[in-house]
Design a protein around this motif. Structure first.
Motif, PDB file in Angstrom:
ATOM      1  N   LEU A 153       0.723 -25.209  32.277  1.00  0.00           N
ATOM      2  CA  LEU A 153       0.554 -25.240  33.725  1.00  0.00           C
ATOM      3  C   LEU A 153      -0.896 -24.935  34.090  1.00  0.00           C
ATOM      4  O   LEU A 153      -1.568 -24.130  33.432  1.00  0.00           O
ATOM      5  CB  LEU A 153       1.466 -24.213  34.395  1.00  0.00           C
ATOM      6  N   SER A 154      -1.358 -25.567  35.169  1.00  0.00           N
ATOM      7  CA  SER A 154      -2.733 -25.376  35.609  1.00  0.00           C
ATOM      8  C   SER A 154      -2.971 -23.930  36.033  1.00  0.00           C
ATOM      9  O   SER A 154      -2.084 -23.272  36.586  1.00  0.00           O
ATOM     10  CB  SER A 154      -3.053 -26.312  36.777  1.00  0.00           C
ATOM     11  N   LEU A 155      -4.165 -23.451  35.758  1.00  0.00           N
ATOM     12  CA  LEU A 155      -4.553 -22.116  36.201  1.00  0.00           C
ATOM     13  C   LEU A 155      -4.930 -22.106  37.675  1.00  0.00           C
ATOM     14  O   LEU A 155      -5.118 -21.039  38.251  1.00  0.00           O
ATOM     15  CB  LEU A 155      -5.739 -21.613  35.362  1.00  0.00           C
ATOM     16  N   HIS A 156      -5.038 -23.291  38.270  1.00  0.00           N
ATOM     17  CA  HIS A 156      -5.465 -23.417  39.667  1.00  0.00           C
ATOM     18  C   HIS A 156      -4.274 -23.819  40.529  1.00  0.00           C
ATOM     19  O   HIS A 156      -3.527 -24.735  40.194  1.00  0.00           O
ATOM     20  CB  HIS A 156      -6.577 -24.455  39.796  1.00  0.00           C
ATOM     21  N   ALA A 157      -4.106 -23.132  41.633  1.00  0.00           N
ATOM     22  CA  ALA A 157      -2.967 -23.400  42.508  1.00  0.00           C
ATOM     23  C   ALA A 157      -3.057 -24.775  43.160  1.00  0.00           C
ATOM     24  O   ALA A 157      -2.038 -25.380  43.490  1.00  0.00           O
ATOM     25  CB  ALA A 157      -2.871 -22.323  43.589  1.00  0.00           C
ATOM     26  N   SER A 158      -4.272 -25.269  43.376  1.00  0.00           N
ATOM     27  CA  SER A 158      -4.451 -26.552  44.054  1.00  0.00           C
ATOM     28  C   SER A 158      -5.810 -27.122  43.694  1.00  0.00           C
ATOM     29  O   SER A 158      -6.678 -26.428  43.145  1.00  0.00           O
ATOM     30  CB  SER A 158      -4.350 -26.376  45.569  1.00  0.00           C
ATOM     31  N   LYS A 159      -5.990 -28.381  44.020  1.00  0.00           N
ATOM     32  CA  LYS A 159      -7.303 -29.006  43.824  1.00  0.00           C
ATOM     33  C   LYS A 159      -8.364 -28.304  44.658  1.00  0.00           C
ATOM     34  O   LYS A 159      -9.513 -28.139  44.236  1.00  0.00           O
ATOM     35  CB  LYS A 159      -7.236 -30.488  44.204  1.00  0.00           C
TER      36      LYS A 159
END
Length: 505
Positions: free
Chosen positions: A191-197
């Protein structure tokens, strides 16, 4: 309001430029993968200069390209879900892109208040969409292979590029997401470490959401924690309900009004724990907001009560245009109250109240008494509320029946309500005792609320109904009959109150 949308359920994954697509056909329920479709997307993100929306995990963007061009507002709900609301793109006479639509701006007003929204990032994405098709031909989900370039437009401008995958549900169950995540994890893709772009685009300027320390009230903890827990809970209600009130969602005015009442009551009960100048100012301003909410809410309650009265009457006893007269009056008063409420919610006074409440929760100006043991301080404060209720009831008992007695009973109801709210805040300290007091106070509040509603209904029937009808030369018999029925209801409610009071714990 020209906005529409739905619930967005998706998961993001960080991938490198050369990562091959997984075997999506292996996912349960997936029968086929549609031919990929490529889109070139550009999105400009809006926020305040200090990134208030980002701090609240809210994104607001204007997107061009793709099959969902337009304005998008994403509001957080439970984990993994966001409510996405859309509004169409518009251009001005010069052909320039429009400003943030009013329909969306109103939904974030409780956060941005009177601070302007400005572009904070521009994100260009080349997106390849793979639709996951189920046995019945339905689209279960889509995998989006995004190659992104982002430009930060505030602070020191900066650019960054990356690749990511998104799996977003369409018509499939959430099991598809779980299976997709497991499939990617088996290949080392997490899963991405960033919540959103947007979070990634803002880089080191992205607000890091520090969950405020939960000052949980405990029997051995400081009394101030009981106060702060009660305040924080109601401030959260105000934030959640503000957009609902602006959209005229059923029940939202009532919930917001209750929150303001609880805030005022908690501040009154625990006033010795906070700087008195802060308490005085906040109770005044919260009282103003409660009044604005009350005008709208009271009219709704009155309208339903009168409609019920009319529906229960035999048509033979409804002489003259009484129903039409009462409905017209209610509609006019409701429209006036709702307009006044929306005006209040867009006022500097309201925004400064929200600022003051946020400041109180973040850096409370507590007194030395707030650091004392809650088991010692809180019961004493609740006992004071008990005493105030007893005095109010004794005064009502001595008052001659009529308008003065009605006012005295209404004062007793407000005291019962404050006792109830105080007992609720003390629940973590002594559950059984607090629950017993709360139930009793709530019973008094309910019974006296019915009595007070009858007083309001009688006033409408007499002053704004019967008198107006008389001046028009219309038959006033039905107004008088309904007034008498309400008078009996009030008497019954008062009798129930005295019976309940005689059995107080």
């Amino acid at each position: 309001m020209d906005a529409h949308g739905g619930i967005e359920i998706e998961r993001k994954f960080d991938v490198d430029d050369l990562a091959p697509l997984p075997r999506l056909n292996d996912l349960p329920g997936v029968q086929a993968i549609a031919e990929p479709v490529t889109f070139d997307l550009e999105a400009v993100y809006f926020d305040t200069k200090d990134l208030v929306l980002s701090s609240a995990h809210i994104t607001l963007r204007r997107r061009t390209g793709g099959d969902d061009a337009g304005w998008h507002l994403k509001l957080p709900e439970v984990a993994g879900r966001r409510r996405e609301i859309h509004a169409p793109l518009r251009t001005n006479v010069q052909g320039e892109a429009d400003a943030v639509p009013e329909s969306l701006e109103q939904l974030v007003r409780v956060y941005v208040r009177d601070t302007p929204l400005v572009p904070v990032a521009r994100i260009c994405t080349t997106r390849v969409v793979y639709a996951l098709i189920g046995a019945g031909g339905e689209t279960l989900a889509v995998l989006c292979d995004d190659r992104v370039r982002a430009d930060r437009l505030i602070y020191e401008p900066a650019s960054v590029a990356w690749r990511e995958w998104e799996i977003e549900l369409v018509d499939g169950p959430e099991d598809v997401l779980d299976a997709g995540q497991s499939l990617l994890a088996s290949g080392g893709i997490l899963l991405s470490l960033h919540a959103s772009k947007l979070t990634r685009a803002l880089g080191d300027r992205s607000p890091i959401a520090h969950a405020s320390k939960q000052r949980r009230p405990t029997p051995g903890g400081p009394a101030g924690n009981v106060l702060l827990a009660g305040l924080s809970e109601q401030i959260d209600v105000l934030h959640r309900q503000d957009p609902q009130v602006r959209q005229h969602t059923d029940g939202s005015v009532h919930l917001t009004r209750v929150a303001t009442r609880r805030l005022r009551s908690v501040l009154a009960t625990y006033r010795s724990l906070v700087d008195p100048t802060v308490v005085q100012h906040l109770r005044t301003e919260i009282g103003w907001l409660a009044t604005m909410l009350g005008k709208s809410r009271d009219e709704q309650v009155l309208q339903r009560r009168l409609a019920g009265l009319l529906d229960r009457e035999s048509p033979d006893l409804l002489l003259g245009p009484i129903r039409a007269r009462l409905e017209t009056r209610s509609e006019t008063d409701t429209d006036t109250a709702e307009h006044a409420l929306v005006t209040a919610l867009n006022s500097h006074r309201y925004f400064r109240l929200l600022d003051a409440l946020d400041a109180l929760a973040a850096t409370p100006p507590l007194t030395a008494a707030a650091n004392q043991d809650a088991r010692v301080v809180v019961p004493g404060l609740i006992n004071k509320e008990w005493k105030k209720l007893r005095r109010a009831v004794r005064l009502a008992a001595k008052t001659v029946p009529g308008p003065e007695r009605d006012l005295a009973l209404h004062a007793a109801r407000k005291r019962a309500k404050r006792l109830r709210y105080a007992a609720e805040t003390a629940h973590p300290l002594s559950r059984k005792r607090a629950a017993r007091v709360r139930r009793f106070a709530q019973k008094l509040q309910t019974v006296l609320g019915d009595q007070h509603d009858s007083v309001i209904a009688r006033d409408r029937l007499l002053r704004r109904g019967g008198v107006d009808a008389y001046l028009r030369g219309e038959n006033t018999f039905s107004y008088g009959r309904l007034h008498a029925l309400e008078q009996q209801k009030a008497a019954d409610a008062e009798a129930r109150f005295w019976k309940a009071w005689s059995r107080r714990p």
